[in-house]
Scaffold this motif. Structure first.
Motif, mmCIF file in Angstrom:
data_model
loop_
_atom_site.group_PDB
_atom_site.id
_atom_site.type_symbol
_atom_site.label_atom_id
_atom_site.label_comp_id
_atom_site.label_asym_id
_atom_site.label_seq_id
_atom_site.Cartn_x
_atom_site.Cartn_y
_atom_site.Cartn_z
ATOM 1 N N VAL A 153 -0.119 7.875 4.677
ATOM 2 C CA VAL A 153 -1.533 7.663 4.370
ATOM 3 C C VAL A 153 -2.033 6.537 5.264
ATOM 4 C CG1 VAL A 153 -3.200 6.901 2.631
ATOM 5 C CG2 VAL A 153 -1.343 8.451 1.977
ATOM 6 N N VAL A 154 -3.080 6.824 6.026
ATOM 7 C CA VAL A 154 -3.672 5.828 6.923
ATOM 8 C C VAL A 154 -4.881 5.213 6.236
ATOM 9 C CG1 VAL A 154 -4.882 5.486 9.113
ATOM 10 C CG2 VAL A 154 -2.882 7.006 9.005
ATOM 11 N N VAL A 155 -5.006 3.901 6.289
ATOM 12 C CA VAL A 155 -6.172 3.239 5.705
ATOM 13 C C VAL A 155 -6.744 2.241 6.702
ATOM 14 C CG1 VAL A 155 -4.736 1.468 4.571
ATOM 15 C CG2 VAL A 155 -7.060 1.921 3.724
ATOM 16 N N GLY A 156 -8.065 2.249 6.802
ATOM 17 C CA GLY A 156 -8.736 1.287 7.661
ATOM 18 C C GLY A 156 -8.920 -0.027 6.946
ATOM 19 N N VAL A 157 -8.565 -1.111 7.615
ATOM 20 C CA VAL A 157 -8.634 -2.437 7.002
ATOM 21 C C VAL A 157 -9.402 -3.386 7.906
ATOM 22 C CG1 VAL A 157 -7.328 -4.359 6.003
ATOM 23 C CG2 VAL A 157 -6.351 -2.039 5.978
ATOM 24 N N ASP A 158 -10.399 -4.041 7.344
ATOM 25 C CA ASP A 158 -11.048 -5.153 8.029
ATOM 26 C C ASP A 158 -10.227 -6.395 7.712
ATOM 27 O OD1 ASP A 158 -12.583 -7.307 8.840
ATOM 28 O OD2 ASP A 158 -14.480 -6.428 8.201
ATOM 29 N N GLY A 159 -9.491 -6.859 8.680
ATOM 30 C CA GLY A 159 -8.590 -7.977 8.427
ATOM 31 C C GLY A 159 -9.271 -9.237 7.948
ATOM 32 N N HIS A 160 -10.571 -9.338 8.176
ATOM 33 C CA HIS A 160 -11.281 -10.556 7.798
ATOM 34 C C HIS A 160 -12.160 -10.364 6.567
ATOM 35 C CE1 HIS A 160 -9.936 -12.246 11.607
ATOM 36 N NE2 HIS A 160 -10.296 -11.102 12.170
ATOM 37 N N GLN A 161 -12.235 -9.127 6.065
ATOM 38 C CA GLN A 161 -13.048 -8.852 4.881
ATOM 39 C C GLN A 161 -12.501 -7.593 4.198
ATOM 40 O OE1 GLN A 161 -17.233 -8.421 5.644
ATOM 41 N NE2 GLN A 161 -17.822 -8.767 3.526
ATOM 42 N N ALA A 162 -11.253 -7.656 3.771
ATOM 43 C CA ALA A 162 -10.595 -6.489 3.188
ATOM 44 C C ALA A 162 -11.221 -6.120 1.850
ATOM 45 C CB ALA A 162 -9.107 -6.770 3.000
ATOM 46 N N CYS A 163 -11.160 -4.817 1.515
ATOM 47 C CA CYS A 163 -11.733 -4.324 0.272
ATOM 48 C C CYS A 163 -10.622 -3.870 -0.661
ATOM 49 C CB CYS A 163 -12.704 -3.177 0.556
ATOM 50 S SG CYS A 163 -13.344 -2.431 -0.953
ATOM 51 N N ASP A 164 -10.537 -4.488 -1.839
ATOM 52 C CA ASP A 164 -9.479 -4.165 -2.790
ATOM 53 C C ASP A 164 -9.548 -2.714 -3.248
ATOM 54 O OD1 ASP A 164 -8.555 -6.743 -2.605
ATOM 55 O OD2 ASP A 164 -9.527 -7.428 -4.454
ATOM 56 N N ALA A 165 -10.756 -2.177 -3.478
ATOM 57 C CA ALA A 165 -10.890 -0.810 -3.993
ATOM 58 C C ALA A 165 -10.340 0.208 -2.992
ATOM 59 C CB ALA A 165 -12.357 -0.502 -4.297
ATOM 60 N N VAL A 166 -10.628 0.004 -1.716
ATOM 61 C CA VAL A 166 -10.159 0.921 -0.675
ATOM 62 C C VAL A 166 -8.643 0.837 -0.535
ATOM 63 C CG1 VAL A 166 -10.300 1.488 1.776
ATOM 64 C CG2 VAL A 166 -12.355 0.785 0.535
ATOM 65 N N LEU A 167 -8.117 -0.363 -0.512
ATOM 66 C CA LEU A 167 -6.672 -0.536 -0.364
ATOM 67 C C LEU A 167 -5.924 0.009 -1.575
ATOM 68 C CD1 LEU A 167 -6.495 -4.125 1.186
ATOM 69 C CD2 LEU A 167 -6.068 -1.945 2.322
ATOM 70 N N ASP A 168 -6.441 -0.251 -2.766
ATOM 71 C CA ASP A 168 -5.762 0.243 -3.964
ATOM 72 C C ASP A 168 -5.744 1.778 -3.990
ATOM 73 O OD1 ASP A 168 -4.579 -0.334 -6.683
ATOM 74 O OD2 ASP A 168 -6.267 0.941 -7.270
ATOM 75 N N PHE A 169 -6.855 2.407 -3.566
ATOM 76 C CA PHE A 169 -6.894 3.867 -3.511
ATOM 77 C C PHE A 169 -5.829 4.382 -2.555
ATOM 78 C CE2 PHE A 169 -8.205 7.930 -1.814
ATOM 79 C CZ PHE A 169 -8.657 8.621 -2.931
ATOM 80 N N ALA A 170 -5.743 3.792 -1.371
ATOM 81 C CA ALA A 170 -4.788 4.247 -0.367
ATOM 82 C C ALA A 170 -3.347 4.080 -0.838
ATOM 83 C CB ALA A 170 -5.014 3.491 0.942
ATOM 84 N N PHE A 171 -3.027 2.934 -1.404
ATOM 85 C CA PHE A 171 -1.654 2.685 -1.848
ATOM 86 C C PHE A 171 -1.284 3.553 -3.044
ATOM 87 C CE2 PHE A 171 -1.765 -0.701 1.094
ATOM 88 C CZ PHE A 171 -0.497 -1.219 1.245
ATOM 89 N N THR A 172 -2.236 3.778 -3.944
ATOM 90 C CA THR A 172 -1.966 4.644 -5.095
ATOM 91 C C THR A 172 -1.716 6.073 -4.643
ATOM 92 O OG1 THR A 172 -3.323 3.258 -6.557
ATOM 93 C CG2 THR A 172 -2.885 5.505 -7.282
#
Length: 292
Positions: A153-172
């Motif tokens: 699963v690939v997820v786009g991350v803004d290293g300076h303003q990461a979004c918890d909702a997007v990351l949690d969706f990707a990891f789940t």
């Protein structure tokens, strides 16, 4: 409580692919699958119209046939169907409000040939309040020779303003699939340097790259702690976020991008440029996750 996954069909190859993808996802989640067919002429008020009177029965038959195929492929999966006499985008956005996930074909539902995402798909992606997955009719690119050795699963991350909702969706989603996460942070040089393909000699690219990588690792710290079972590859790429994600999407099971809920334009709510580019050009299914 059992969750639910919503998908829309319109008879296109893209919507058929979306239904199959949605059924697999609902099965993974132990959720109910709801299949919706929406079109203004399907309203009961047109039941006696000589031109439109046969549309609703035909839509109901198509839904029943689709549901039967899905139940045969996924025994035990709870499948519901509905016909709505309304604009497809409006109907899907409304129906999705009480669901956990919305899945659509990447073209169809009012789209034009030559575009990977149709007009309805773009409208829904910009307006829905729940995560939306857009699926191509030809599936993902995992069959290519460049496919990774395991699910990803690939997820786009803004290293300076990461979004918890997007990351949690990707990891789940990765945990559900037994997949790893490739967290991609695309960054760029000063635009005028990029356009000129020139970097001033005093600019230390190695130091910049190290700084971007450190920011990415820090942005992932919390979600990695919450999902220790998920393998993670943290990757930075020069050339901008959209280009980095499209390049990383080859062979992925899913690409995850964010969409800010408050992003408005003079013509209405719209997608950001990165999400817009990725859903048009990624060969893999793309999840658009709304967030504050």
């Amino acid at each position: 409580m059992t969750g639910s996954v919503l998908t829309g069909i319109d008879g296109s190859a893209q919507s058929e692919a979306a239904v199959r993808w949605a059924a697999e996802e609902a099965d993974r989640r132990g959720a109910v699958l709801r299949i919706l067919h929406a079109w203004p002429w399907l309203s009961t008020e047109y039941a006696e119209d000589s031109l439109a009177g046969g549309l609703r029965p035909a839509a109901l038959r198509a839904l029943a046939d689709t549901a039967e195929r899905i139940r045969a492929a996924h025994p035990g999966l709870s499948v519901e169907t509905a016909v709505v006499g309304d604009d497809p985008a409006d109907a899907l956005v409304t129906a999705a409000k009480d669901r956990d996930l919305l899945v659509l074909g990447s073209r169809g539902l009012g789209g034009f040939s030559g575009l990977l995402v149709g007009s309805v798909g773009l409208a829904v992606a910009a307006r829905t309040t729940v995560p939306l997955v857009l699926v191509r009719a030809d599936g993902t690119s995992r069959a290519t020779t460049d496919a990774p050795p395991r699910r990803e699963v690939v997820v786009g991350v803004d290293g300076h303003q990461a979004c918890d909702a997007v990351l949690d969706f990707a990891f789940t989603e990765a945990a559900r699939r037994g997949a790893r996460v490739r967290a991609v942070h695309g960054w760029d040089l000063v635009p005028v340097w990029t356009a000129a393909e020139w970097v001033p000699p005093q600019v230390d690219l190695a130091t910049q790259e190290a700084g971007e990588q450190a920011a990415l690792v820090m942005a992932l710290a919390s979600v990695r702690a919450a999902h220790p079972e998920v393998e993670v590859i943290a990757e930075t790429r020069v050339g901008g976020a959209a280009n980095a994600l499209v390049a990383a999407s080859a062979g992925a099971d899913l690409v995850v991008v964010g969409r800010r809920d408050h992003r408005h334009h003079m013509l209405g709510v719209r997608l950001g440029p990165v999400a817009h580019a990725v859903i048009h050009h990624s060969p893999a299914p793309v999840a658009v996750v709304p967030h504050d």
